[in-house]
Design a protein around this motif. Sequence first.
Motif, PDB file in Angstrom:
ATOM      1  N   SER A  92     -10.204  -2.956   5.483  1.00  0.00           N
ATOM      2  CA  SER A  92      -9.756  -1.686   6.034  1.00  0.00           C
ATOM      3  C   SER A  92      -8.531  -1.935   6.926  1.00  0.00           C
ATOM      4  N   VAL A  93      -7.474  -1.183   6.669  1.00  0.00           N
ATOM      5  CA  VAL A  93      -6.212  -1.352   7.392  1.00  0.00           C
ATOM      6  C   VAL A  93      -5.878  -0.066   8.134  1.00  0.00           C
ATOM      7  N   ASN A  94      -5.637  -0.170   9.429  1.00  0.00           N
ATOM      8  CA  ASN A  94      -5.208   0.983  10.218  1.00  0.00           C
ATOM      9  C   ASN A  94      -3.683   1.057  10.195  1.00  0.00           C
ATOM     10  N   ILE A  95      -3.149   2.100   9.552  1.00  0.00           N
ATOM     11  CA  ILE A  95      -1.706   2.298   9.485  1.00  0.00           C
ATOM     12  C   ILE A  95      -1.282   3.065  10.733  1.00  0.00           C
ATOM     13  N   PRO A  96      -0.444   2.487  11.593  1.00  0.00           N
ATOM     14  CA  PRO A  96      -0.076   3.171  12.837  1.00  0.00           C
ATOM     15  C   PRO A  96       0.852   4.360  12.599  1.00  0.00           C
TER      16      PRO A  96
ATOM     17  N   GLY B 159      -4.872 -18.020   6.913  1.00  0.00           N
ATOM     18  CA  GLY B 159      -3.554 -17.400   6.867  1.00  0.00           C
ATOM     19  C   GLY B 159      -3.642 -15.930   7.251  1.00  0.00           C
ATOM     20  N   ASP B 160      -2.532 -15.222   7.139  1.00  0.00           N
ATOM     21  CA  ASP B 160      -2.487 -13.811   7.504  1.00  0.00           C
ATOM     22  C   ASP B 160      -2.451 -12.929   6.262  1.00  0.00           C
ATOM     23  N   LEU B 161      -2.908 -11.700   6.421  1.00  0.00           N
ATOM     24  CA  LEU B 161      -2.778 -10.682   5.382  1.00  0.00           C
ATOM     25  C   LEU B 161      -1.601  -9.801   5.766  1.00  0.00           C
ATOM     26  N   LEU B 162      -0.569  -9.768   4.927  1.00  0.00           N
ATOM     27  CA  LEU B 162       0.654  -9.012   5.213  1.00  0.00           C
ATOM     28  C   LEU B 162       0.710  -7.805   4.291  1.00  0.00           C
ATOM     29  N   ILE B 163       0.628  -6.611   4.876  1.00  0.00           N
ATOM     30  CA  ILE B 163       0.595  -5.370   4.098  1.00  0.00           C
ATOM     31  C   ILE B 163       1.924  -4.649   4.260  1.00  0.00           C
ATOM     32  N   THR B 164       2.695  -4.558   3.175  1.00  0.00           N
ATOM     33  CA  THR B 164       3.972  -3.839   3.201  1.00  0.00           C
ATOM     34  C   THR B 164       3.737  -2.388   2.786  1.00  0.00           C
TER      35      THR B 164
ATOM     36  N   VAL C 139       0.855  -1.181   0.000  1.00  0.00           N
ATOM     37  CA  VAL C 139       0.000   0.000   0.000  1.00  0.00           C
ATOM     38  C   VAL C 139       0.894   1.235   0.000  1.00  0.00           C
ATOM     39  N   ASN C 140       0.545   2.217  -0.822  1.00  0.00           N
ATOM     40  CA  ASN C 140       1.312   3.456  -0.923  1.00  0.00           C
ATOM     41  C   ASN C 140       0.691   4.526  -0.026  1.00  0.00           C
ATOM     42  N   ILE C 141       1.532   5.194   0.768  1.00  0.00           N
ATOM     43  CA  ILE C 141       1.056   6.268   1.632  1.00  0.00           C
ATOM     44  C   ILE C 141       2.008   7.447   1.530  1.00  0.00           C
ATOM     45  N   THR C 142       1.545   8.621   1.979  1.00  0.00           N
ATOM     46  CA  THR C 142       2.385   9.814   1.945  1.00  0.00           C
ATOM     47  C   THR C 142       3.285   9.877   3.172  1.00  0.00           C
ATOM     48  N   PHE C 143       4.229  10.796   3.136  1.00  0.00           N
ATOM     49  CA  PHE C 143       5.148  11.013   4.253  1.00  0.00           C
ATOM     50  C   PHE C 143       4.364  11.378   5.515  1.00  0.00           C
ATOM     51  N   GLU C 144       3.371  12.270   5.358  1.00  0.00           N
ATOM     52  CA  GLU C 144       2.568  12.695   6.506  1.00  0.00           C
ATOM     53  C   GLU C 144       1.709  11.563   7.045  1.00  0.00           C
ATOM     54  N   GLU C 145       1.158  10.727   6.169  1.00  0.00           N
ATOM     55  CA  GLU C 145       0.348   9.596   6.618  1.00  0.00           C
ATOM     56  C   GLU C 145       1.185   8.601   7.412  1.00  0.00           C
ATOM     57  N   ALA C 146       2.443   8.435   6.994  1.00  0.00           N
ATOM     58  CA  ALA C 146       3.335   7.546   7.744  1.00  0.00           C
ATOM     59  C   ALA C 146       3.636   8.120   9.121  1.00  0.00           C
ATOM     60  N   ALA C 147       3.755   9.443   9.181  1.00  0.00           N
ATOM     61  CA  ALA C 147       4.095  10.084  10.452  1.00  0.00           C
ATOM     62  C   ALA C 147       2.937  10.028  11.447  1.00  0.00           C
ATOM     63  N   PHE C 148       1.737  10.329  10.983  1.00  0.00           N
ATOM     64  CA  PHE C 148       0.612  10.486  11.910  1.00  0.00           C
ATOM     65  C   PHE C 148      -0.406   9.344  11.856  1.00  0.00           C
ATOM     66  N   GLY C 149      -0.193   8.377  10.954  1.00  0.00           N
ATOM     67  CA  GLY C 149      -1.122   7.256  10.857  1.00  0.00           C
ATOM     68  C   GLY C 149      -2.308   7.582   9.970  1.00  0.00           C
ATOM     69  N   CYS C 150      -2.959   6.552   9.471  1.00  0.00           N
ATOM     70  CA  CYS C 150      -4.117   6.742   8.600  1.00  0.00           C
ATOM     71  C   CYS C 150      -4.848   5.411   8.457  1.00  0.00           C
ATOM     72  N   SER C 151      -5.927   5.444   7.754  1.00  0.00           N
ATOM     73  CA  SER C 151      -6.684   4.231   7.453  1.00  0.00           C
ATOM     74  C   SER C 151      -6.723   4.055   5.940  1.00  0.00           C
ATOM     75  N   LYS C 152      -6.407   2.873   5.472  1.00  0.00           N
ATOM     76  CA  LYS C 152      -6.410   2.584   4.039  1.00  0.00           C
ATOM     77  C   LYS C 152      -7.263   1.350   3.763  1.00  0.00           C
ATOM     78  N   GLU C 153      -7.804   1.293   2.573  1.00  0.00           N
ATOM     79  CA  GLU C 153      -8.599   0.145   2.165  1.00  0.00           C
ATOM     80  C   GLU C 153      -7.861  -0.590   1.060  1.00  0.00           C
ATOM     81  N   VAL C 154      -7.649  -1.878   1.252  1.00  0.00           N
ATOM     82  CA  VAL C 154      -6.975  -2.687   0.238  1.00  0.00           C
ATOM     83  C   VAL C 154      -7.955  -3.719  -0.313  1.00  0.00           C
ATOM     84  N   SER C 155      -7.851  -3.970  -1.592  1.00  0.00           N
ATOM     85  CA  SER C 155      -8.704  -4.962  -2.244  1.00  0.00           C
ATOM     86  C   SER C 155      -7.881  -6.213  -2.512  1.00  0.00           C
ATOM     87  N   ILE C 156      -8.356  -7.353  -2.036  1.00  0.00           N
ATOM     88  CA  ILE C 156      -7.595  -8.594  -2.178  1.00  0.00           C
ATOM     89  C   ILE C 156      -8.491  -9.719  -2.678  1.00  0.00           C
TER      90      ILE C 156
END
Length: 385
Positions: free
Chosen positions: A227-231, A256-261, A131-148
């Motif tokens: 829905s994935v909560n990015i810390p 199994g597990d869902l592994l989000i890089t 999943v691609n996120i911005t610099f600010e999203e990495a800093a403060f966290g965000c919620s992303k939706e991934v389709s699998i």
Amino acid sequence: MADKRDYYEVLGLKKGASEDEIKKAYRRLAKTCHPDLHPNDKDCEARFKELNEAYEVLSDSEKRAKYDQFGHAAFDPSFGAGAGAGGGFGGFGGFGDIFGDIFGGGFGDIFGGGQSSRSGPRRGDNIRVSVNITFEEAAFGCSKEVSIPRTETCESCGGSGAKPGSSVETCPQCGGSGTVRQQQRTPLGMFSTSGPCPRCGGRGKIIKEPCDACRGSGTVRRQRKISVNIPAGIDDGQTISLRGQGNAGTNGGPGGDLLITVSVAPHRYFERDGSSVLYAMPISFAKAALGGEVEVPTLDGNVKYTIPEGTETGTTFRLRGKGIPYLRGGGRGDQYVTVTVQTPKNLTREQKELLRKFDESLAGSASGSGEEKRGGFFDKKRRKK
């Protein structure tokens, strides 16, 4: 698999590279072809995908070990198919039983020949996505939706594979073990080998009336949005694990597990070093000489800072608590601002004259020009002689 480049070559590394070298190489190369910096560039997009694929394998110790031993073939779906439903490496199921007969059964499980692995509960496969996120999203966290796309337990039959109302029978040929044993004569004597039961296909059960929804497999393939909560504080290349959100298990096994890089886009102004934010700030020649108040960009917005008189290029000052939040909580890092003094260009005639007068006014003082200082030094040398 033959057209794939070597993963170490993709990252510009040698085979024995350390985990830190792999991470640094990925970060450096990802910045050069990140889709956010090169929109609609198919070559950069393909290069970025290739980098992600190489990093996902080489950053995982288990996958890297398989890759180092077998190369790209280790991740070919057909690799190891000869071991039947129990997994393992192709053609080695029989050897597991041979060693098991000689040494007491311990080797059977290692080589995939154990009876329980065929018809017993099996954990579902993990699913890896990025999943691609911005610099600010990495800093403060965000919620992303991934389709699998993933396999899920069939709701119609509850995972049994049998049509509702019908029954599942134990295979009479293998007795429910999923394997059959055969005696084999070799130059070394008689050996006992085993393989998937031909009647039940290694499942240990017979389904006379397969479920219409899953056709007897017990699982169905679905496209799901998760829905994935990015810390807050997550770094580029780190992986989040969602337990049980991968492919469904079989025979009652867990999912199994869902592994989000996470892939963090480079920032236009800031760089990151662990929990610290680095920023190079240009200031005017006058501000450096005279000092004064400036506005410094931070992740929280602009803040005021007083530049001391006589600040030189390369001077670094710290803004406490303006860095990246710690991943496990408990505060934030700092922001480090390195000053770059800008030399004025395209001066007018009047401005040049003022600078000459200013330079002349420094002659003989402690703040004089470099030439005058050197002249004074040599004059002292000559006087001593």
